[in-house]
Every structure is written in structure tokens, then in C-alpha cells.
Design a protein around this motif. Structure first.
Motif, PDB file in Angstrom:
ATOM      1  N   VAL A  83       0.984  -1.317   0.086  1.00  0.00           N
ATOM      2  CA  VAL A  83      -0.099  -0.046  -0.139  1.00  0.00           C
ATOM      3  C   VAL A  83       0.867   1.275   0.128  1.00  0.00           C
ATOM      4  O   VAL A  83       0.721   2.223  -0.600  1.00  0.00           O
ATOM      5  N   ILE A  84       1.958   1.181   0.792  1.00  0.00           N
ATOM      6  CA  ILE A  84       2.842   2.378   0.548  1.00  0.00           C
ATOM      7  C   ILE A  84       3.460   2.779  -0.519  1.00  0.00           C
ATOM      8  O   ILE A  84       3.532   3.725  -1.205  1.00  0.00           O
ATOM      9  N   PRO A  96      14.456  -1.851   5.874  1.00  0.00           N
ATOM     10  CA  PRO A  96      13.349  -2.947   6.149  1.00  0.00           C
ATOM     11  C   PRO A  96      13.097  -2.817   7.562  1.00  0.00           C
ATOM     12  O   PRO A  96      13.947  -3.244   8.201  1.00  0.00           O
ATOM     13  N   PRO A  97      11.949  -2.835   8.132  1.00  0.00           N
ATOM     14  CA  PRO A  97      10.859  -2.644   7.183  1.00  0.00           C
ATOM     15  C   PRO A  97      10.145  -1.030   7.051  1.00  0.00           C
ATOM     16  O   PRO A  97       9.397  -0.636   6.752  1.00  0.00           O
ATOM     17  N   LEU A  98      11.325   0.024   7.618  1.00  0.00           N
ATOM     18  CA  LEU A  98      10.990   1.206   7.616  1.00  0.00           C
ATOM     19  C   LEU A  98      11.112   1.751   6.105  1.00  0.00           C
ATOM     20  O   LEU A  98      12.312   1.485   5.552  1.00  0.00           O
ATOM     21  N   VAL A  99      10.392   2.645   5.445  1.00  0.00           N
ATOM     22  CA  VAL A  99      10.265   3.202   4.207  1.00  0.00           C
ATOM     23  C   VAL A  99      10.026   4.912   4.207  1.00  0.00           C
ATOM     24  O   VAL A  99       8.833   5.393   4.887  1.00  0.00           O
ATOM     25  N   ILE A 100      10.974   5.418   3.777  1.00  0.00           N
ATOM     26  CA  ILE A 100      10.668   6.805   3.603  1.00  0.00           C
ATOM     27  C   ILE A 100      10.559   7.179   2.157  1.00  0.00           C
ATOM     28  O   ILE A 100      11.054   6.624   1.293  1.00  0.00           O
ATOM     29  N   ALA A 101       9.385   7.801   2.079  1.00  0.00           N
ATOM     30  CA  ALA A 101       8.709   8.057   0.755  1.00  0.00           C
ATOM     31  C   ALA A 101       8.404   9.387   0.188  1.00  0.00           C
ATOM     32  O   ALA A 101       7.953  10.175   1.129  1.00  0.00           O
ATOM     33  N   GLU A 102       8.309   9.617  -1.153  1.00  0.00           N
ATOM     34  CA  GLU A 102       7.650  11.231  -1.379  1.00  0.00           C
ATOM     35  C   GLU A 102       6.149  10.740  -2.018  1.00  0.00           C
ATOM     36  O   GLU A 102       6.066   9.771  -2.717  1.00  0.00           O
ATOM     37  N   SER A 111       6.390   6.202   5.238  1.00  0.00           N
ATOM     38  CA  SER A 111       5.664   5.309   4.783  1.00  0.00           C
ATOM     39  C   SER A 111       4.385   5.828   3.923  1.00  0.00           C
ATOM     40  O   SER A 111       3.380   5.378   3.929  1.00  0.00           O
ATOM     41  N   ALA A 112       5.002   6.977   3.452  1.00  0.00           N
ATOM     42  CA  ALA A 112       4.031   7.665   2.560  1.00  0.00           C
ATOM     43  C   ALA A 112       2.709   8.076   3.023  1.00  0.00           C
ATOM     44  O   ALA A 112       1.679   8.178   2.471  1.00  0.00           O
ATOM     45  N   GLY A 113       2.771   8.405   4.351  1.00  0.00           N
ATOM     46  CA  GLY A 113       1.801   8.502   5.288  1.00  0.00           C
ATOM     47  C   GLY A 113       0.636   7.450   5.516  1.00  0.00           C
ATOM     48  O   GLY A 113      -0.499   7.771   6.402  1.00  0.00           O
ATOM     49  N   VAL A 114       0.975   6.061   4.936  1.00  0.00           N
ATOM     50  CA  VAL A 114       0.150   5.218   5.139  1.00  0.00           C
ATOM     51  C   VAL A 114       0.110   4.760   6.671  1.00  0.00           C
ATOM     52  O   VAL A 114       1.185   4.318   7.123  1.00  0.00           O
ATOM     53  N   THR A 124      -6.248  -2.958   8.988  1.00  0.00           N
ATOM     54  CA  THR A 124      -6.825  -2.025   8.193  1.00  0.00           C
ATOM     55  C   THR A 124      -5.664  -0.649   8.332  1.00  0.00           C
ATOM     56  O   THR A 124      -5.054  -0.485   9.244  1.00  0.00           O
ATOM     57  N   VAL A 125      -5.497   0.113   7.109  1.00  0.00           N
ATOM     58  CA  VAL A 125      -4.674   1.024   7.122  1.00  0.00           C
ATOM     59  C   VAL A 125      -5.411   2.463   6.556  1.00  0.00           C
ATOM     60  O   VAL A 125      -6.205   2.161   5.720  1.00  0.00           O
ATOM     61  N   VAL A 126      -4.946   3.635   6.972  1.00  0.00           N
ATOM     62  CA  VAL A 126      -5.618   4.668   6.613  1.00  0.00           C
ATOM     63  C   VAL A 126      -4.510   5.378   5.816  1.00  0.00           C
ATOM     64  O   VAL A 126      -3.445   5.642   6.010  1.00  0.00           O
TER      65      VAL A 126
END
Length: 249
Positions: A83-84, A96-102, A111-114, A124-126
Motif C-alpha cells: 500500500v505504501i 526494512p521495514p522502514l520506508v521513507i517515501a515521497e 510510509s508515504a503517510g500510510v 486496516t490502514v488509513v
């Protein structure tokens, strides 16, 4: 400023579902604290906005790709990472498992705000709103209809900072105020001209509101009162660092 800033929590907002009238729910909470005043800023947690806009995903229906499995590592959930990836314009860094995304909006964040916190269940994720500035504008218009006052609106979310521990809330969406106060050309207390000072006032307001909203109190909104905000038509997109000025990527 008036000399005093107040931050008023808006309690009693129920658990929100897709299609709910968020402004109407906030109007009830606003009435309970005496209503709005001229110059008020209503700060609303991103998750409240995302839930009513249907930006919620069940991980049960997500099929992870090989890339998601790789980025999740042994400790992460590949479905969450997928989802990210789906919400990302670019993966900036990963451990892993940390992801920094634009994100598509231009925000660089974990996590791209996920986020799974304050979601509707363990699987469930928002997601972030598709257009947080548009969300803020719509909410401002509906608050005018429901309360008779058009406050400035800030949609906030917690962000980490590369060289500081902990998170603080920042503005993802803004309506009714200038998100940045430009002080270039003004004089400081010693009479020196300011050449680069620009204050991220919308972020400061979001951070102030978080002090009463918190992450575990079930308070999705607050009124920030007493800040001498500059009216404006801009949005939080103005707070995103242009790529040609980004020295850290």
C-alpha cells in the motif's frame, strides 16, 4: 498575536465512517465550547478527513509484489508495504521495514503517510487524502454553512524530522490563511534586514493543536485562537520544498 493563544480541544466527535458529514459533527463539538470567533483556526486530524473520504484500505485484499516483500524484510507486513508503494511517487530511503517515501502530493515522510494507528481494525490502514488542500477548502465551506462562521482550516498529520527525535504535527492541507509568513525585507529587533526568514505558520498551528489532540485521546480536532494569521488563498502545497532547492536528496 493578541498576546495569548488558546488551544481548545473539540471533544465528543464519534467514530467516523465514509460519507459522514465531518463539518456537522465538528459543529456540535464547536457549539459545546461556545462557538467560533473571528480569526479562529480549526485544526482537524488527517485521519478524520481520510475516513470520511473513504481513504481506508483493508490489507486482506492486498497482494504484495516482490518489491514489497523485499522492503518489508522479516519483521514487516508486505501487504502494508505494498500500500505504501501504491501511494508513493518515489522511495527516498529504506531500511526494512522502514520506508521513507515521497507521496504524490510531494510530502517526504515515513510510509508515504500510510498508517495503521487509529485505523478501524488490526488489518486496516488509513491513507492520506487525495488532495488535502481541497479537503480543507470543502471543510471550511461546510463549517460556514453549519456554524455561520468561516474559520481557517488546517488538516494536520504527524511527521518525523531527519535530525530530531520524535514527531510533531504539520499542515497537510490549508484553507483560509497564508501557510507561510514571509518576513524577508523586514527588520529584526536590532535593525538588521531579514533575507531568508519565512515562518511555516500553518505547521506551527498544527503542532500547537496536537498538544490537546494527541494520538490516543480520541480528539480529532481543536480550535487555535489568538494567532494573528494572514488571510490567503494558498495551500499546504506551498510548504513543500521545491526539488531544485532540496539539498538532502
Amino acid at each position: 498575536m493578541t498576546g495569548e493563544v488558546r488551544v481548545i480541544p473539540l471533544r465528543g466527535v464519534p467514530e467516523l465512517e465514509e460519507g459522514d458529514d465531518l463539518a456537522a459533527e465538528l459543529a456540535v463539538a464547536i457549539a459545546a465550547v461556545g462557538g467560533l470567533e473571528r480569526g479562529d483556526v480549526v485544526v482537524v486530524a488527517q485521519k478524520a478527513v481520510s475516513k470520511v473520504e473513504g481513504r481506508v484500505v483493508s490489507l486482506d485484499g492486498v497482494e504484495p509484489t516482490a518489491r514489497a516483500v523485499e522492503l518489508a524484510g522479516p519483521d514487516g507486513d508486505p501487504r502494508h508495504v505494498q500500500v505504501i508503494l501504491d501511494e508513493s511517487a518515489e522511495i527516498v530511503r529504506s531500511r526494512p521495514p522502514l520506508v521513507i517515501a515521497e507521496t504524490r502530493h510531494g510530502f517526504v515522510c515515513a510510509s508515504a503517510g500510510v498508517d495503521a494507528s487509529n485505523a478501524k481494525g488490526p488489518r486496516t490502514v488509513v491513507l492520506l487524502p487525495l488532495d488535502p488542500d481541497a479537503s480543507a477548502r470543502r471543510l471550511r465551506e461546510r463549517l460556514l454553512e453549519t456554524t455561520g462562521v468561516a474559520p481557517a482550516v488546517v488538516v494536520s498529520d504527524s511527521f518525523g524530522r531527519a535530525w530530531r527525535q520524535g514527531t510533531t504535527d504539520v499542515a497537510l492541507g490549508v484553507a483560509g490563511i497564508a501557510p507561510v509568513t514571509d518576513m524577508r525585507g523586514e527588520l529584526d529587533a536590532a535593525g538588521r534586514e531579514l533575507h531568508s526568514t519565512r515562518i511555516a505558520v500553518a505547521d506551527e498551528i498544527a503542532g500547537a493543536a496536537e498538544l490537546v489532540m494527541g494520538k490516543a485521546r480520541g480528539i480529532p480536532a481543536a480550535i487555535v485562537r489568538g494567532v494573528d494569521v494572514e488571510p490567503g488563498e494558498g495551500g499546504a502545497a506551498e510548504l513543500v520544498m521545491p526539488r531544485d532547492r532540496d539539498l538532502f536528496r
